[in-house]
Every structure is written in C-alpha cells, then in structure tokens.
Design a protein around this motif. Sequence first.
Motif, PDB file in Angstrom:
ATOM      1  N   ASN A  42       0.817  -1.222   0.000  1.00  0.00           N
ATOM      2  CA  ASN A  42       0.000   0.000   0.000  1.00  0.00           C
ATOM      3  C   ASN A  42       0.847   1.266   0.000  1.00  0.00           C
ATOM      4  OD1 ASN A  42       0.975  -0.220   2.593  1.00  0.00           O
ATOM      5  ND2 ASN A  42      -1.031  -0.384   3.594  1.00  0.00           N
ATOM      6  N   TYR A  43       2.117   1.138  -0.313  1.00  0.00           N
ATOM      7  CA  TYR A  43       3.008   2.298  -0.456  1.00  0.00           C
ATOM      8  C   TYR A  43       2.800   2.865  -1.854  1.00  0.00           C
ATOM      9  CZ  TYR A  43       7.571   4.757  -0.394  1.00  0.00           C
ATOM     10  OH  TYR A  43       8.580   5.682  -0.433  1.00  0.00           O
ATOM     11  N   HIS A  44       2.489   4.151  -1.959  1.00  0.00           N
ATOM     12  CA  HIS A  44       2.058   4.696  -3.251  1.00  0.00           C
ATOM     13  C   HIS A  44       3.130   4.557  -4.327  1.00  0.00           C
ATOM     14  CE1 HIS A  44       4.239   8.088  -1.466  1.00  0.00           C
ATOM     15  NE2 HIS A  44       4.353   8.595  -2.685  1.00  0.00           N
ATOM     16  N   TYR A  52       9.928   2.848  -8.717  1.00  0.00           N
ATOM     17  CA  TYR A  52      10.994   1.900  -8.384  1.00  0.00           C
ATOM     18  C   TYR A  52      12.206   2.640  -7.812  1.00  0.00           C
ATOM     19  CZ  TYR A  52      13.475   3.403 -12.572  1.00  0.00           C
ATOM     20  OH  TYR A  52      14.139   4.162 -13.506  1.00  0.00           O
ATOM     21  N   LEU A  53      12.387   3.902  -8.230  1.00  0.00           N
ATOM     22  CA  LEU A  53      13.501   4.706  -7.716  1.00  0.00           C
ATOM     23  C   LEU A  53      13.423   4.879  -6.205  1.00  0.00           C
ATOM     24  CD1 LEU A  53      13.552   7.492 -10.446  1.00  0.00           C
ATOM     25  CD2 LEU A  53      15.343   5.779 -10.067  1.00  0.00           C
ATOM     26  N   TYR A  54      12.209   4.850  -5.657  1.00  0.00           N
ATOM     27  CA  TYR A  54      12.000   5.087  -4.236  1.00  0.00           C
ATOM     28  C   TYR A  54      11.719   3.799  -3.468  1.00  0.00           C
ATOM     29  CZ  TYR A  54      11.429   9.621  -6.377  1.00  0.00           C
ATOM     30  OH  TYR A  54      11.632  10.753  -7.130  1.00  0.00           O
ATOM     31  N   CYS A  55      11.605   2.686  -4.182  1.00  0.00           N
ATOM     32  CA  CYS A  55      11.343   1.393  -3.534  1.00  0.00           C
ATOM     33  C   CYS A  55      12.614   0.575  -3.357  1.00  0.00           C
ATOM     34  CB  CYS A  55      10.325   0.592  -4.351  1.00  0.00           C
ATOM     35  SG  CYS A  55       8.665   1.303  -4.355  1.00  0.00           S
ATOM     36  N   ILE A  56      13.525   0.677  -4.323  1.00  0.00           N
ATOM     37  CA  ILE A  56      14.788  -0.047  -4.227  1.00  0.00           C
ATOM     38  C   ILE A  56      15.660   0.606  -3.162  1.00  0.00           C
ATOM     39  CG2 ILE A  56      16.933  -0.526  -5.485  1.00  0.00           C
ATOM     40  CD1 ILE A  56      15.242  -1.057  -7.955  1.00  0.00           C
ATOM     41  N   ASP A  57      16.230  -0.211  -2.295  1.00  0.00           N
ATOM     42  CA  ASP A  57      17.069   0.221  -1.174  1.00  0.00           C
ATOM     43  C   ASP A  57      16.267   0.993  -0.124  1.00  0.00           C
ATOM     44  OD1 ASP A  57      19.620  -0.169  -0.117  1.00  0.00           O
ATOM     45  OD2 ASP A  57      20.309   1.829  -0.679  1.00  0.00           O
ATOM     46  N   ASN A  58      14.973   0.758  -0.109  1.00  0.00           N
ATOM     47  CA  ASN A  58      14.085   1.353   0.895  1.00  0.00           C
ATOM     48  C   ASN A  58      13.662   0.226   1.842  1.00  0.00           C
ATOM     49  OD1 ASN A  58      11.850   2.285   2.342  1.00  0.00           O
ATOM     50  ND2 ASN A  58      11.001   3.435   0.627  1.00  0.00           N
ATOM     51  N   PRO A  59      13.932   0.331   3.142  1.00  0.00           N
ATOM     52  CA  PRO A  59      13.631  -0.781   4.049  1.00  0.00           C
ATOM     53  C   PRO A  59      12.158  -1.146   4.099  1.00  0.00           C
ATOM     54  CG  PRO A  59      14.191   1.212   5.283  1.00  0.00           C
ATOM     55  CD  PRO A  59      14.527   1.478   3.845  1.00  0.00           C
ATOM     56  N   ARG A  60      11.296  -0.262   3.636  1.00  0.00           N
ATOM     57  CA  ARG A  60       9.861  -0.581   3.626  1.00  0.00           C
ATOM     58  C   ARG A  60       9.531  -1.639   2.571  1.00  0.00           C
ATOM     59  NH1 ARG A  60       4.915   3.833   3.605  1.00  0.00           N
ATOM     60  NH2 ARG A  60       3.211   2.362   3.268  1.00  0.00           N
ATOM     61  N   THR A  61      10.309  -1.679   1.493  1.00  0.00           N
ATOM     62  CA  THR A  61       9.954  -2.512   0.344  1.00  0.00           C
ATOM     63  C   THR A  61      11.085  -3.424  -0.136  1.00  0.00           C
ATOM     64  OG1 THR A  61      10.522  -0.598  -1.025  1.00  0.00           O
ATOM     65  CG2 THR A  61       8.178  -0.962  -0.570  1.00  0.00           C
ATOM     66  N   ASP A  62      12.261  -3.325   0.464  1.00  0.00           N
ATOM     67  CA  ASP A  62      13.445  -4.012  -0.056  1.00  0.00           C
ATOM     68  C   ASP A  62      14.229  -4.603   1.121  1.00  0.00           C
ATOM     69  OD1 ASP A  62      15.751  -4.813  -1.395  1.00  0.00           O
ATOM     70  OD2 ASP A  62      16.322  -2.822  -2.075  1.00  0.00           O
ATOM     71  N   TRP A  63      14.718  -5.838   0.945  1.00  0.00           N
ATOM     72  CA  TRP A  63      15.541  -6.469   1.974  1.00  0.00           C
ATOM     73  C   TRP A  63      16.895  -5.760   2.119  1.00  0.00           C
ATOM     74  CZ3 TRP A  63      14.154  -9.922   5.551  1.00  0.00           C
ATOM     75  CH2 TRP A  63      12.971 -10.655   5.345  1.00  0.00           C
ATOM     76  N   SER A  90       8.091  -8.227  -7.996  1.00  0.00           N
ATOM     77  CA  SER A  90       7.207  -7.636  -9.002  1.00  0.00           C
ATOM     78  C   SER A  90       6.685  -6.276  -8.551  1.00  0.00           C
ATOM     79  CB  SER A  90       6.036  -8.569  -9.320  1.00  0.00           C
ATOM     80  OG  SER A  90       5.053  -8.540  -8.304  1.00  0.00           O
ATOM     81  N   SER A  91       6.884  -5.933  -7.278  1.00  0.00           N
ATOM     82  CA  SER A  91       6.469  -4.623  -6.763  1.00  0.00           C
ATOM     83  C   SER A  91       7.561  -3.573  -6.872  1.00  0.00           C
ATOM     84  CB  SER A  91       6.032  -4.749  -5.298  1.00  0.00           C
ATOM     85  OG  SER A  91       4.865  -5.534  -5.184  1.00  0.00           O
ATOM     86  N   ILE A  92       8.800  -3.995  -7.174  1.00  0.00           N
ATOM     87  CA  ILE A  92       9.897  -3.020  -7.242  1.00  0.00           C
ATOM     88  C   ILE A  92      10.741  -3.182  -8.501  1.00  0.00           C
ATOM     89  CG2 ILE A  92       9.997  -2.951  -4.715  1.00  0.00           C
ATOM     90  CD1 ILE A  92      12.660  -4.479  -4.862  1.00  0.00           C
ATOM     91  N   ASN A  93      10.380  -4.099  -9.384  1.00  0.00           N
ATOM     92  CA  ASN A  93      11.251  -4.408 -10.525  1.00  0.00           C
ATOM     93  C   ASN A  93      10.977  -3.491 -11.712  1.00  0.00           C
ATOM     94  OD1 ASN A  93       8.902  -5.340 -11.748  1.00  0.00           O
ATOM     95  ND2 ASN A  93       9.584  -7.451 -11.961  1.00  0.00           N
ATOM     96  N   GLY A  94      11.544  -3.833 -12.856  1.00  0.00           N
ATOM     97  CA  GLY A  94      11.450  -2.992 -14.039  1.00  0.00           C
ATOM     98  C   GLY A  94      10.195  -3.166 -14.871  1.00  0.00           C
ATOM     99  N   MET A  95       9.302  -4.109 -14.485  1.00  0.00           N
ATOM    100  CA  MET A  95       8.015  -4.300 -15.178  1.00  0.00           C
ATOM    101  C   MET A  95       8.181  -4.755 -16.630  1.00  0.00           C
ATOM    102  SD  MET A  95       6.266  -0.798 -13.718  1.00  0.00           S
ATOM    103  CE  MET A  95       7.854   0.056 -13.816  1.00  0.00           C
ATOM    104  N   LEU A  96       9.307  -5.334 -16.998  1.00  0.00           N
ATOM    105  CA  LEU A  96       9.586  -5.667 -18.392  1.00  0.00           C
ATOM    106  C   LEU A  96       9.164  -7.107 -18.679  1.00  0.00           C
ATOM    107  CD1 LEU A  96      13.114  -4.016 -18.618  1.00  0.00           C
ATOM    108  CD2 LEU A  96      10.871  -2.991 -19.077  1.00  0.00           C
ATOM    109  N   TYR A  97       8.350  -7.279 -19.728  1.00  0.00           N
ATOM    110  CA  TYR A  97       7.815  -8.602 -20.040  1.00  0.00           C
ATOM    111  C   TYR A  97       8.685  -9.279 -21.098  1.00  0.00           C
ATOM    112  CZ  TYR A  97       4.664 -12.414 -21.104  1.00  0.00           C
ATOM    113  OH  TYR A  97       4.134 -13.665 -21.273  1.00  0.00           O
ATOM    114  N   ILE A  98       9.546 -10.177 -20.652  1.00  0.00           N
ATOM    115  CA  ILE A  98      10.432 -10.918 -21.540  1.00  0.00           C
ATOM    116  C   ILE A  98      10.458 -12.371 -21.073  1.00  0.00           C
ATOM    117  CG2 ILE A  98      12.823 -11.229 -22.313  1.00  0.00           C
ATOM    118  CD1 ILE A  98      11.683  -8.794 -23.552  1.00  0.00           C
TER     119      ILE A  98
END
Length: 549
Positions: A42-44, A52-63, A90-98
């Motif tokens: 539920n983090y906007h 993703y810039l604000y989710c990666i390396d953020n303790p709320r969303t990233d180990w 899938s909540s913090i990645n690049g969303m790329l379908y390959i």
Amino acid sequence: MADQEFDYIVVGAGTAGCLLANRLSADPANRVLLIEAGGRDNYHWIHIPVGYLYCIDNPRTDWRFRTEPDPGLNGRSLIYPRGKTLGGCSSINGMLYIRGQARDYDGWAELTGDDAWRWENCLPDFMRHEDHHRLDAPGQADAAHRDFHGHGGEWRVEKQRLSWQVLDDFATAAVEAGIPRTEDFNRGDNEGVDYFEVNQRKGWRWNTSKAFLRGAETRGNLTLWHSSQVLGLELQQREGGEPRCTGVRVERGGEEVVARAGREVILAAGAIGSPQLLQLSGIGPADLLAEHEIPVAVDLPGVGENLQDHLQIRSVYRVSGAKTLNTMANSLVGKAKIGLEYALRRSGPMSMAPSQLCAFTRSSDDYVHPNIEYHVQPLSLEAFGQPLHDFPAITASVCNLNPTSRGTVRIRSADPRQAPAIAPNYLSTPEDRKVAADSLRVTRRIAVQPAFARYSPEEVKPGLEYQSDDDLARLAGDIGTTIFHPVGTAKMGRDDDPMAVVDSRLRVRGVRGLRVVDASVMPTITSGNTNSPTLMIAEKAAGWILVGE
C-alpha cells in the motif's frame, strides 16, 4: 498464538507465491496459508511506475541486501534489491515482459531429463495467465499473436505509454548496425530491436499482488499472513526413511508460532530467501551447516550454489540536439510538467519503466543465437540513486545473457534475521570477460551509425581511450552493475546430478512434503528478464501440486 493447520503453506508472497496461492486456493477444499515477511503493498510509490527509484534500497519494500566485495568488479560491493512486500520483486522491478529464448527451456529439459520443460510445453503456461494487449481487439490480432499470447488472464501486458525521438533514432542505428527490427520478443527467438512491453495497466504498475491476490484474498480457505517472517522449516525425522517437512516456524506479531501443512510446504522466497531457509533448517552443504552448528537433516551440497545473474555494463553517451530526461527533470518547471502529464494521462516519464528500448543481438560472430541484451534509457547518472547528469545523454546498458560465472548464497550464522553472504562472482571466467569487452564494441558500432551520429554522441562512460580486451574487461568490472536477476541457487536436475537440489517436478531431494517454486530452481538463467519465466514456473508447479505429482 496456537499452532495452526493447513493443507498447503506457501512461503513468500512474491512473484511465484501470489500465483501459487491463487491456484491452490481455487479449490475451496484446500486450506492454504500464504506467508510474507514484508507488509502490504500500500506504499504509493509501488504503483507509480517510476516509483521503483524510491522502492529499491528502501527498508519498507526491499531487503536491502549487499553483495560481498567481488574480485570481478575490482573489489566493489553492489546493492542487491529483493522485494519485501506483497508482490515481492514484481512490486519493485522494471516491469519488463520478456520470456527468454526457446533454447533456454529446451536446455532445461535436457538437464532435467523431463520434456515438460521444453519450450512448446512451457508456452501454454506462459499463456495461461497472460492478458496481452495485442488481443484486446481479437479481429485485429493475427494468427502469430494468438499462437503465442493469451488473453483474459491475470497478468497484464501493455505497450509503454511514451516515446522518445532519441531512442527511435538509436533503434534505427541498431538496424543500420545489422540488428533486425522485431515487433515481439516473446515467440521463442527474441533477436531484434523494439520498445519493451511492460506489466502495467493504464499507466500503473501491475504487480502479482494485484494480479493474483486481489480476488483470491476474500476466499475463506486462503489465509494471508503478512509482516510475518519464517524462521525455519519443521522437519519430522522418520526412522530408516526420509524426513518430512510438516510445517514452518513463524515470527508473527512478536510471537513464534508453528504453522503445520498436511500436504506440502512450498518455498517461494526467491533465489536468496529459499536457499537461506533451507540452510537454516539443516538442508544444505554439510560443511556449511557444521560451521554454524546446525544439525544436518539432509546433506544437499547444491543449496546456495550455482548463483547466476545478469551483469549490465552501462555506456553513457552525451548527445546534442536531443530531448532527454536529464534536461526535462533538472528544473522545477520540467518536473511540474512531468507530474501534470502523469496526473492527467497516466503517461510520460512517470509511467516509465527503468528501461524503454530493448535489443537482443550477438556480441560476436562466435554465437549463433543472441547472447547479449540492451536496456536503453533517455537519461544518465553516475550510479543508481544519484542525481541525473546536468547534460543531455542516454544510457545503453548491455548484459551477457548466458554468463558462465557462478556464485553462491551462504548463511553467515544460524540467526534467520541475519542476511546471507551473497557472492555473485561476476566476470570470473575468460568467456564472460570476452563477452563484456565485445559487447562494449557492439555498443560503439551502433553509436556511430548515421541515425544516431546526428546527435554528435560523446562516449562519457567508459571512454574511447579504452580499446583492448583487457582494458574493456577491467572497465566492465569498474562500471558493471547487477540487473537484479539472481537465479539458480536451488537448481533442478537429474537424479545423478549431485548439485541438483530439486527434481524436475521441483520436489526437494531427500525431504518429503517440500518443494521450491521460484527463480532459484532454474538450472541456467534465461536469455532475458526473469520475472515472467518465474511466473511460468509457478503456473506449471501449481498444476503438478494439485494432482499430487
């Protein structure tokens, strides 16, 4: 809290876990528990694509893992993002379908001795959950689209909602350099250049929590425990036979509880989390377990070995006469325009995936198949998390699709709260160093083609003064970064493979009632981004679990 009983326990509500929970709970007779260490999604910034810039390396969303200092990277340590929220990576990645290449899956079939993994037998599993934009208007979709794509499934695939002239011209330059155009990277041969398709819906990120849990979470037979960390597996020793996994120990609400599984426990904690949990539970290399005074339940030397990842090498080109994000986002007025466009249309830079333009090609004539992938962006910066450069530029990142280097994931102690030691061992083979050098030359060949040369590109990174194989391989170590695709640390294989952790149906060797279903089971990394292949693995596994295979 009293111990609780279920039929199936799924550990990890990430890419694989969300799909598994959906499929297993579709039968109301199955009692399913899904456990996630992170909180709700539920983090906007999870849902705004550029977030993703604000989710990666953020303790709320990233180990917030980090690699060990890596000799191949000239002693550098990298951040190693892994999702810690519903939807996982899938909540913090690049969303790329390959999906990768057909040869990837045919190779898995050979390594496991199981034709279920051949491309033609994996394709239906990709299509089963797909909702592809090309089939939104069935009358306009040709047979090729219908033969390779699904519609009406949970996993939405759309075109990107932006375009950049400078990227259009880079694509034309790639064609001039001998790379064909393609309109679909996902038919088994992904050679070519085009824009990525993305897992978004109308300009919002489409993660696996939205796709597979939203409707399923209301089912009375599906229980979700978020903000609950699994501490270890419960194993019941059987005299003269294999131990059985009967449940998991969970820290939940400040207390420790045991959840029990009547049928199976399924690890879907990813290529870092799953081997860590196995090792903590006494399933892994005996010498490692003895080092940390963990009783050996099953000596499986392959647990935590065989780590593979895609290392991207970023070339930065300063350009003249081009609109790039560097110039747009480096002023308050520019930022305001970007925000307004997204608010009104759900388009523009805030709808951007981390990479927009894609190309698959060969690093040299030694390869008969595409062995490198480009992620091209209309922006540049020194490193992830740092400000954009104050001059117009693009970044052309290239990665070796099939690295021969192998790394490890090993626990540091018996404490489940301590992060494991992650050692990717990048660029540790002559083959990988040669591909790194050659791929930088391919980038330079594209940059000098007429379509892109009109921007007077100047190579800022790594710099034209570096020309020899040794120079370029060393520079690759200086500037290379992970593209966040760890796989292989609990690989599947034949009975006679001593390093195989699971069999071809993903059952852990030497333990009853336990499977691993995530990217860790890949014996070799796919030739492309790894999120959608992980969903395919989960789709296939769910079918086997439900029929007791």
